[in-house]
Design a protein around this motif. Structure first.
Motif, PDB file in Angstrom:
ATOM      1  N   HIS A  50       0.866  -1.187   0.000  1.00 31.01           N
ATOM      2  CA  HIS A  50       0.000   0.000   0.000  1.00 31.01           C
ATOM      3  C   HIS A  50       0.900   1.233   0.000  1.00 31.01           C
ATOM      4  CE1 HIS A  50      -3.282   2.722   0.743  1.00 31.01           C
ATOM      5  NE2 HIS A  50      -4.143   1.721   0.808  1.00 31.01           N
ATOM      6  N   ARG A  51       0.851   2.005  -1.049  1.00 33.06           N
ATOM      7  CA  ARG A  51       1.760   3.143  -1.188  1.00 33.06           C
ATOM      8  C   ARG A  51       1.406   4.304  -0.271  1.00 33.06           C
ATOM      9  NH1 ARG A  51       2.803   3.772  -7.744  1.00 33.06           N
ATOM     10  NH2 ARG A  51       3.824   1.748  -8.055  1.00 33.06           N
ATOM     11  N   ARG A  52       0.156   4.404   0.132  1.00 29.78           N
ATOM     12  CA  ARG A  52      -0.265   5.593   0.897  1.00 29.78           C
ATOM     13  C   ARG A  52      -0.456   5.336   2.387  1.00 29.78           C
ATOM     14  NH1 ARG A  52      -5.478   7.521  -2.230  1.00 29.78           N
ATOM     15  NH2 ARG A  52      -5.969   5.303  -1.892  1.00 29.78           N
ATOM     16  N   LEU A  53      -0.400   4.091   2.802  1.00 22.14           N
ATOM     17  CA  LEU A  53      -0.623   3.771   4.211  1.00 22.14           C
ATOM     18  C   LEU A  53       0.538   4.265   5.055  1.00 22.14           C
ATOM     19  CD1 LEU A  53      -2.168   2.402   6.495  1.00 22.14           C
ATOM     20  CD2 LEU A  53      -1.107   0.234   5.819  1.00 22.14           C
ATOM     21  N   ASN A  54       0.205   4.983   6.121  1.00 21.04           N
ATOM     22  CA  ASN A  54       1.206   5.524   7.036  1.00 21.04           C
ATOM     23  C   ASN A  54       0.528   5.761   8.381  1.00 21.04           C
ATOM     24  OD1 ASN A  54       3.559   6.648   8.092  1.00 21.04           O
ATOM     25  ND2 ASN A  54       3.921   7.966   6.319  1.00 21.04           N
ATOM     26  N   ASP A  55       1.289   6.285   9.319  1.00 20.24           N
ATOM     27  CA  ASP A  55       0.748   6.686  10.608  1.00 20.24           C
ATOM     28  C   ASP A  55      -0.499   7.527  10.383  1.00 20.24           C
ATOM     29  OD1 ASP A  55       0.214   7.792  13.087  1.00 20.24           O
ATOM     30  OD2 ASP A  55       1.979   9.096  13.058  1.00 20.24           O
ATOM     31  N   LYS A  57      -1.931   9.764  12.015  1.00 22.28           N
ATOM     32  CA  LYS A  57      -1.825  11.184  12.343  1.00 22.28           C
ATOM     33  C   LYS A  57      -1.221  11.985  11.206  1.00 22.28           C
ATOM     34  CE  LYS A  57       0.557  10.352  16.077  1.00 22.28           C
ATOM     35  NZ  LYS A  57       0.460   8.868  16.088  1.00 22.28           N
ATOM     36  N   GLN A  58      -0.521  11.324  10.285  1.00 22.18           N
ATOM     37  CA  GLN A  58       0.110  12.015   9.175  1.00 22.18           C
ATOM     38  C   GLN A  58      -0.770  12.039   7.923  1.00 22.18           C
ATOM     39  OE1 GLN A  58       4.193  10.869   8.446  1.00 22.18           O
ATOM     40  NE2 GLN A  58       4.565  10.380  10.594  1.00 22.18           N
ATOM     41  N   LEU A  59      -1.956  11.478   8.019  1.00 23.97           N
ATOM     42  CA  LEU A  59      -2.846  11.398   6.862  1.00 23.97           C
ATOM     43  C   LEU A  59      -3.976  12.411   6.994  1.00 23.97           C
ATOM     44  CD1 LEU A  59      -3.199   7.497   6.703  1.00 23.97           C
ATOM     45  CD2 LEU A  59      -1.698   8.923   5.283  1.00 23.97           C
ATOM     46  N   GLU A  62      -9.694  12.817   4.920  1.00 25.11           N
ATOM     47  CA  GLU A  62     -10.357  12.177   3.772  1.00 25.11           C
ATOM     48  C   GLU A  62      -9.572  10.958   3.309  1.00 25.11           C
ATOM     49  OE1 GLU A  62      -9.480  15.327   3.918  1.00 25.11           O
ATOM     50  OE2 GLU A  62     -11.350  16.475   3.967  1.00 25.11           O
ATOM     51  N   LEU A  63      -8.240  11.091   3.251  1.00 27.66           N
ATOM     52  CA  LEU A  63      -7.407   9.961   2.838  1.00 27.66           C
ATOM     53  C   LEU A  63      -7.441   8.862   3.884  1.00 27.66           C
ATOM     54  CD1 LEU A  63      -5.394   8.614   0.961  1.00 27.66           C
ATOM     55  CD2 LEU A  63      -3.566   9.965   2.045  1.00 27.66           C
ATOM     56  N   ARG A  64      -7.455   9.237   5.139  1.00 25.20           N
ATOM     57  CA  ARG A  64      -7.523   8.246   6.220  1.00 25.20           C
ATOM     58  C   ARG A  64      -8.805   7.423   6.118  1.00 25.20           C
ATOM     59  NH1 ARG A  64      -6.062  11.522  10.383  1.00 25.20           N
ATOM     60  NH2 ARG A  64      -8.221  12.107  10.789  1.00 25.20           N
ATOM     61  N   GLU A  65      -9.922   8.085   5.863  1.00 28.59           N
ATOM     62  CA  GLU A  65     -11.199   7.389   5.688  1.00 28.59           C
ATOM     63  C   GLU A  65     -11.143   6.445   4.484  1.00 28.59           C
ATOM     64  OE1 GLU A  65     -14.296   7.325   7.034  1.00 28.59           O
ATOM     65  OE2 GLU A  65     -14.124   8.757   8.691  1.00 28.59           O
ATOM     66  N   GLU A  66     -10.523   6.909   3.411  1.00 27.95           N
ATOM     67  CA  GLU A  66     -10.425   6.086   2.201  1.00 27.95           C
ATOM     68  C   GLU A  66      -9.597   4.832   2.460  1.00 27.95           C
ATOM     69  OE1 GLU A  66      -8.496   6.480  -2.284  1.00 27.95           O
ATOM     70  OE2 GLU A  66      -9.147   8.304  -1.227  1.00 27.95           O
ATOM     71  N   ILE A  67      -8.457   5.010   3.128  1.00 24.42           N
ATOM     72  CA  ILE A  67      -7.594   3.861   3.435  1.00 24.42           C
ATOM     73  C   ILE A  67      -8.293   2.914   4.408  1.00 24.42           C
ATOM     74  CG2 ILE A  67      -5.420   3.170   4.512  1.00 24.42           C
ATOM     75  CD1 ILE A  67      -4.187   5.732   3.414  1.00 24.42           C
ATOM     76  N   TYR A  68      -8.999   3.474   5.375  1.00 24.67           N
ATOM     77  CA  TYR A  68      -9.763   2.651   6.316  1.00 24.67           C
ATOM     78  C   TYR A  68     -10.729   1.732   5.566  1.00 24.67           C
ATOM     79  CZ  TYR A  68     -13.512   1.613   9.681  1.00 24.67           C
ATOM     80  OH  TYR A  68     -14.475   0.983  10.448  1.00 24.67           O
TER      81      TYR A  68
END
Length: 233
Positions: A50-55, A57-59, A62-68
């Motif tokens: 996963h290229r965008r997955l990270n801590d 707190k650093q997301l 909107e991106l955090r919800e998408e990755i979730y």
């Protein structure tokens, strides 16, 4: 500190020793003044990428919800959450409550992992072998996945609480001690989900008013912007 891309280096070291089922675990909400502490456990497949997955707190939110959504809908990922509410936090303290949430998340897995990677310091007692990793949510993909699941789960809980207690604007600050939250706390007093054992909530209203004034003062804001610590009164 040198930049280290989130990856599987710790997971690979364990697999070399014969450990195959590895869970990452992290919590969200430990420093909030209201609401629960939420921990998540995540077991990723060995070939996960996963290229965008990270801590979390650093997301961006909107991106955090998408990755979730990507994580929980992936049939190859096993995940669970453990939730400890504000009443239990006040009863046993936030450190023990955070550890309890982590143990609840691990116990909820249908098949327990062989080893657990934990963000931060070791959890004692813990039912499984563990490796504690400082800033683990920036280093281990397993922990990063858990951090996203825990954070989004808790954010959604706080949005639900916002519907019950709209005057506190929980959907905006998620229960953390922002200037807005302190102002609302001073105006309305604590509600049923506030952590009464936390100092800003437990203080008399006069002391709380002084905190609000300090947080809101132009001098305080200017000092905060240039990262100069300000001694507390």
């Amino acid at each position: 500190m040198a930049y280290r891309r989130c990856g599987f280096r710790h997971e690979k070291k364990l697999r070399i020793t014969g450990v195959s089922h590895i869970a990452g675990i992290d919590e969200a909400g430990r420093g909030a003044l209201a609401g629960p502490v939420v921990a998540a456990a995540a077991i990723l497949p060995e070939k996960f990428r996963h290229r965008r997955l990270n801590d979390s707190k650093q997301l961006a939110s909107e991106l955090r919800e998408e990755i979730y959504c990507e994580l929980i809908s992936n049939p190859e990922i096993r995940w669970t959450v453990g939730i400890v509410d504000s009443l239990e936090i006040d009863r046993i303290n936030i450190l023990r409550a955070s550890h309890r949430a982590m143990r609840l998340a691990i116990e909820a897995l249908l098949e327990p992992p062989d080893h657990v990677l934990i963000d931060g310091l070791p959890v004692i007692p813990f039912p499984l072998p563990q490796t504690a990793i400082i800033d683990g949510d920036c280093i281990s993909l397993s922990i990063a996945a858990a951090s996203v699941i825990a954070k989004v789960t808790r954010d959604r809980i706080m949005r639900d609480f916002c519907a019950q207690f709209p005057q506190y604007c929980f959907s905006r600050h998620k229960g953390y001690g922002t200037e807005l939250h302190l102002l609302k706390l001073h105006e309305f007093g604590p509600c049923p989900i506030h952590r009464r054992s936390f100092e800003p909530v437990a203080q008399p209203l006069l002391a709380l008013e002084e905190i609000v004034q300090i947080r809101s003062s132009p001098a305080r804001r200017a000092r905060r912007e240039i990262s100069v610590p300000v001694p507390e009164a």
